[in-house]
Write a protein that holds these residues in place. Structure first.
Motif, mmCIF file in Angstrom:
data_model
loop_
_atom_site.group_PDB
_atom_site.id
_atom_site.type_symbol
_atom_site.label_atom_id
_atom_site.label_comp_id
_atom_site.label_asym_id
_atom_site.label_seq_id
_atom_site.Cartn_x
_atom_site.Cartn_y
_atom_site.Cartn_z
ATOM 1 N N LEU A 86 0.821 -1.209 0.000
ATOM 2 C CA LEU A 86 0.000 0.000 0.000
ATOM 3 C C LEU A 86 0.853 1.257 0.000
ATOM 4 C CD1 LEU A 86 -2.767 -0.979 2.577
ATOM 5 C CD2 LEU A 86 -2.835 -1.162 0.083
ATOM 6 N N SER A 87 0.316 2.287 -0.596
ATOM 7 C CA SER A 87 0.994 3.576 -0.578
ATOM 8 C C SER A 87 0.812 4.217 0.796
ATOM 9 C CB SER A 87 0.386 4.491 -1.646
ATOM 10 O OG SER A 87 0.858 5.810 -1.475
ATOM 11 N N PRO A 88 1.837 4.851 1.325
ATOM 12 C CA PRO A 88 1.671 5.556 2.593
ATOM 13 C C PRO A 88 0.845 6.848 2.433
ATOM 14 C CG PRO A 88 3.890 5.869 1.761
ATOM 15 C CD PRO A 88 3.217 4.886 0.849
ATOM 16 N N ARG A 89 0.702 7.306 1.206
ATOM 17 C CA ARG A 89 -0.037 8.551 0.949
ATOM 18 C C ARG A 89 -1.528 8.340 1.234
ATOM 19 N NH1 ARG A 89 1.455 13.064 -1.685
ATOM 20 N NH2 ARG A 89 -0.219 14.365 -2.454
ATOM 21 N N GLY A 90 -2.058 9.096 2.162
ATOM 22 C CA GLY A 90 -3.467 8.995 2.514
ATOM 23 C C GLY A 90 -3.809 7.765 3.330
ATOM 24 N N LEU A 91 -2.799 7.132 3.920
ATOM 25 C CA LEU A 91 -3.020 5.908 4.694
ATOM 26 C C LEU A 91 -2.797 6.197 6.173
ATOM 27 C CD1 LEU A 91 -3.485 2.808 4.746
ATOM 28 C CD2 LEU A 91 -1.004 2.560 4.453
#
Length: 134
Positions: free
Chosen positions: A113-118
């Motif tokens: 998963l991307s850390p952006r927006g997580l």
């Protein structure tokens, strides 16, 4: 989750016993009534019942999807949820995950998963924290 802007937090746990048509026709319109009362509209879902994700991604009412990772045996393992998490991220929606993760699941989330927006709200024991953070 802290926010500078007012947040409306909603959940509809009864979705677990409803079919998608009932959710789309009756529940979603009722949930939309609360949307807009704040600046960020947040909805809580359970990993054991994620059919609402597709319906919610078709609708722009909710800004953030939060998924509670249900206790082992109550819902699918994280490895079977990754595609749904990716779908949420691909739609440009922030994703908040809350629940108990083992070491393999934590590594899978970090890798896939991307850390952006997580946002991760992990429940782990003291031994895992010491081992993971060493």
């Amino acid at each position: 989750v802290w926010s500078r802007r007012p947040v409306v937090y909603q959940q509809e746990d009864s979705a677990a016993v409803l079919n998608p048509s009932i959710f789309r026709t009756f529940v979603l319109p009722a949930l939309r009534i609360g949307c807009g009362a704040g600046k960020v509209d947040y909805i809580h879902l359970h990993s054991a019942c994620l059919y609402p994700v597709d319906i919610l991604l078709e609708d722009d009412s909710f800004d953030v999807l939060q998924i509670n990772i249900d206790h082992r045996g109550m819902g699918p393992p994280v490895s079977r949820l990754i595609e749904t998490f990716r779908k949420i991220q691909a739609a440009g929606r922030p994703l908040a995950l809350w629940g108990e993760f083992d070491e393999e699941e934590w590594a899978l989330v970090r890798r896939e998963l991307s850390p952006r927006g997580l946002s991760l709200q992990l429940i782990v024991g003291a031994a895992e924290v010491q081992r993971w953070c060493a």
